[in-house]
Design a protein around this motif. Sequence first.
Motif, PDB file in Angstrom:
ATOM      1  N   PRO A 176       0.800  -1.229   0.000  1.00  0.00           N
ATOM      2  CA  PRO A 176       0.000   0.000   0.000  1.00  0.00           C
ATOM      3  C   PRO A 176       0.833   1.280   0.000  1.00  0.00           C
ATOM      4  O   PRO A 176       0.371   2.319  -0.481  1.00  0.00           O
ATOM      5  CB  PRO A 176      -0.821  -0.105   1.293  1.00  0.00           C
ATOM      6  CG  PRO A 176      -0.918  -1.549   1.557  1.00  0.00           C
ATOM      7  CD  PRO A 176       0.386  -2.119   1.082  1.00  0.00           C
ATOM      8  N   LEU A 177       2.041   1.231   0.517  1.00  0.00           N
ATOM      9  CA  LEU A 177       2.896   2.413   0.509  1.00  0.00           C
ATOM     10  C   LEU A 177       3.594   2.612  -0.838  1.00  0.00           C
ATOM     11  O   LEU A 177       3.942   3.737  -1.195  1.00  0.00           O
ATOM     12  CB  LEU A 177       3.960   2.298   1.608  1.00  0.00           C
ATOM     13  CG  LEU A 177       3.449   2.189   3.041  1.00  0.00           C
ATOM     14  CD1 LEU A 177       4.606   1.931   3.991  1.00  0.00           C
ATOM     15  CD2 LEU A 177       2.684   3.440   3.429  1.00  0.00           C
ATOM     16  N   ASP A 199      -3.327  -1.275  -9.045  1.00  0.00           N
ATOM     17  CA  ASP A 199      -3.580   0.128  -9.359  1.00  0.00           C
ATOM     18  C   ASP A 199      -4.633   0.763  -8.467  1.00  0.00           C
ATOM     19  O   ASP A 199      -5.014   1.909  -8.667  1.00  0.00           O
ATOM     20  CB  ASP A 199      -3.982   0.274 -10.824  1.00  0.00           C
ATOM     21  CG  ASP A 199      -5.178  -0.589 -11.185  1.00  0.00           C
ATOM     22  OD1 ASP A 199      -5.673  -1.332 -10.315  1.00  0.00           O
ATOM     23  OD2 ASP A 199      -5.612  -0.528 -12.347  1.00  0.00           O
ATOM     24  N   SER A 200      -5.111   0.028  -7.478  1.00  0.00           N
ATOM     25  CA  SER A 200      -6.107   0.604  -6.570  1.00  0.00           C
ATOM     26  C   SER A 200      -5.737   0.274  -5.129  1.00  0.00           C
ATOM     27  O   SER A 200      -4.977  -0.655  -4.847  1.00  0.00           O
ATOM     28  CB  SER A 200      -7.508   0.063  -6.891  1.00  0.00           C
ATOM     29  OG  SER A 200      -7.591  -1.310  -6.532  1.00  0.00           O
ATOM     30  N   GLU A 201      -6.320   1.065  -4.247  1.00  0.00           N
ATOM     31  CA  GLU A 201      -6.044   0.853  -2.823  1.00  0.00           C
ATOM     32  C   GLU A 201      -6.612  -0.474  -2.342  1.00  0.00           C
ATOM     33  O   GLU A 201      -6.025  -1.128  -1.486  1.00  0.00           O
ATOM     34  CB  GLU A 201      -6.641   2.012  -2.015  1.00  0.00           C
ATOM     35  CG  GLU A 201      -6.134   2.056  -0.601  1.00  0.00           C
ATOM     36  CD  GLU A 201      -6.531   3.338   0.098  1.00  0.00           C
ATOM     37  OE1 GLU A 201      -6.881   3.227   1.279  1.00  0.00           O
ATOM     38  OE2 GLU A 201      -6.490   4.412  -0.527  1.00  0.00           O
ATOM     39  N   LEU A 202      -7.737  -0.898  -2.897  1.00  0.00           N
ATOM     40  CA  LEU A 202      -8.341  -2.171  -2.501  1.00  0.00           C
ATOM     41  C   LEU A 202      -7.420  -3.342  -2.835  1.00  0.00           C
ATOM     42  O   LEU A 202      -7.188  -4.226  -1.993  1.00  0.00           O
ATOM     43  CB  LEU A 202      -9.703  -2.361  -3.194  1.00  0.00           C
ATOM     44  CG  LEU A 202     -10.421  -3.674  -2.900  1.00  0.00           C
ATOM     45  CD1 LEU A 202     -10.750  -3.775  -1.409  1.00  0.00           C
ATOM     46  CD2 LEU A 202     -11.664  -3.803  -3.742  1.00  0.00           C
ATOM     47  N   LYS A 203      -6.863  -3.369  -4.038  1.00  0.00           N
ATOM     48  CA  LYS A 203      -5.932  -4.447  -4.415  1.00  0.00           C
ATOM     49  C   LYS A 203      -4.686  -4.422  -3.516  1.00  0.00           C
ATOM     50  O   LYS A 203      -4.201  -5.465  -3.086  1.00  0.00           O
ATOM     51  CB  LYS A 203      -5.517  -4.316  -5.877  1.00  0.00           C
ATOM     52  CG  LYS A 203      -6.577  -4.709  -6.858  1.00  0.00           C
ATOM     53  CD  LYS A 203      -6.044  -4.586  -8.269  1.00  0.00           C
ATOM     54  CE  LYS A 203      -7.111  -4.920  -9.290  1.00  0.00           C
ATOM     55  NZ  LYS A 203      -6.613  -4.767 -10.664  1.00  0.00           N
ATOM     56  N   ALA A 204      -4.199  -3.222  -3.237  1.00  0.00           N
ATOM     57  CA  ALA A 204      -3.008  -3.107  -2.385  1.00  0.00           C
ATOM     58  C   ALA A 204      -3.300  -3.622  -0.977  1.00  0.00           C
ATOM     59  O   ALA A 204      -2.471  -4.324  -0.380  1.00  0.00           O
ATOM     60  CB  ALA A 204      -2.534  -1.662  -2.335  1.00  0.00           C
ATOM     61  N   LEU A 205      -4.480  -3.309  -0.444  1.00  0.00           N
ATOM     62  CA  LEU A 205      -4.843  -3.785   0.888  1.00  0.00           C
ATOM     63  C   LEU A 205      -5.069  -5.294   0.902  1.00  0.00           C
ATOM     64  O   LEU A 205      -4.755  -5.971   1.893  1.00  0.00           O
ATOM     65  CB  LEU A 205      -6.083  -3.054   1.403  1.00  0.00           C
ATOM     66  CG  LEU A 205      -5.871  -1.577   1.760  1.00  0.00           C
ATOM     67  CD1 LEU A 205      -7.186  -0.912   2.105  1.00  0.00           C
ATOM     68  CD2 LEU A 205      -4.876  -1.434   2.897  1.00  0.00           C
ATOM     69  N   TYR A 235       2.493   1.249  -4.077  1.00  0.00           N
ATOM     70  CA  TYR A 235       1.777   1.180  -5.356  1.00  0.00           C
ATOM     71  C   TYR A 235       1.516   2.538  -6.009  1.00  0.00           C
ATOM     72  O   TYR A 235       1.461   2.611  -7.242  1.00  0.00           O
ATOM     73  CB  TYR A 235       0.467   0.376  -5.201  1.00  0.00           C
ATOM     74  CG  TYR A 235      -0.742   1.180  -4.812  1.00  0.00           C
ATOM     75  CD1 TYR A 235      -1.593   1.717  -5.778  1.00  0.00           C
ATOM     76  CD2 TYR A 235      -1.053   1.417  -3.481  1.00  0.00           C
ATOM     77  CE1 TYR A 235      -2.700   2.459  -5.426  1.00  0.00           C
ATOM     78  CE2 TYR A 235      -2.143   2.142  -3.128  1.00  0.00           C
ATOM     79  CZ  TYR A 235      -2.969   2.674  -4.089  1.00  0.00           C
ATOM     80  OH  TYR A 235      -4.058   3.397  -3.746  1.00  0.00           O
ATOM     81  N   PRO A 236       1.378   3.660  -5.265  1.00  0.00           N
ATOM     82  CA  PRO A 236       1.193   4.931  -5.978  1.00  0.00           C
ATOM     83  C   PRO A 236       2.444   5.392  -6.746  1.00  0.00           C
ATOM     84  O   PRO A 236       2.336   6.143  -7.714  1.00  0.00           O
ATOM     85  CB  PRO A 236       0.866   5.939  -4.876  1.00  0.00           C
ATOM     86  CG  PRO A 236       0.460   5.153  -3.701  1.00  0.00           C
ATOM     87  CD  PRO A 236       1.176   3.846  -3.819  1.00  0.00           C
TER      88      PRO A 236
END
Length: 195
Positions: free
Chosen positions: A136-137, A152-158, A139-140
């Motif tokens: 999550p830190l 590419d999204s916060e949901l996938k990263a979480l 991926y952006p």
Amino acid sequence: MKRAIMRNVQNVIFLLYTFVSGVFYLCFYLVSIVLGLALSFTVVGIPLLTNVLRTTQTFVQHERIQTKIYTDISIEPFETRQRIEGNQWKQAKAELMDVRNWISVYWLMQKFVLGCICLVVGVLIYIAPVCFAFIPLLYPFVELHFFGSVVDSELKALQIMGLGFILMIGCSKLGSGLVQLVGGYTRLMFKAIRG
């Protein structure tokens, strides 16, 4: 919790140590023995082989100590061998004819294969889950792919971070088992050398 984290860190260190020592033993004995045999027709080769074979006892004892420190597996130490009295050629003959030296070289060089397995498994079960927790830190800023899917999204990263935490909990038992197997390898090595 702190004890479990320290134990896992200790396991990672031991698995990486197994790889590094396996590479060292393979390179050291392979180069030294080949060089000693190639130079055996000169005056230099036999003393080189003799001194290389004298190192086996030191390295085997070092393996016993490392196994005790990291796995808490106790192995009885060898009795220190006394050098044969006499000239250098009698000492060389005694070292070259001692079967325990050659068995030690075989087992120490075999540790390279075990070390490669430890490196791969250690990275997969200890380092990869920790990396998943930091997705999550990252991926952006970095384009990340996870099993063919772009993160590419916060949901996938979480989701990947959650998978990392689950793997951290589940894989610690697997890592402890692997460390005990490596300790068992050292015990087998001592048993084979003792005969």
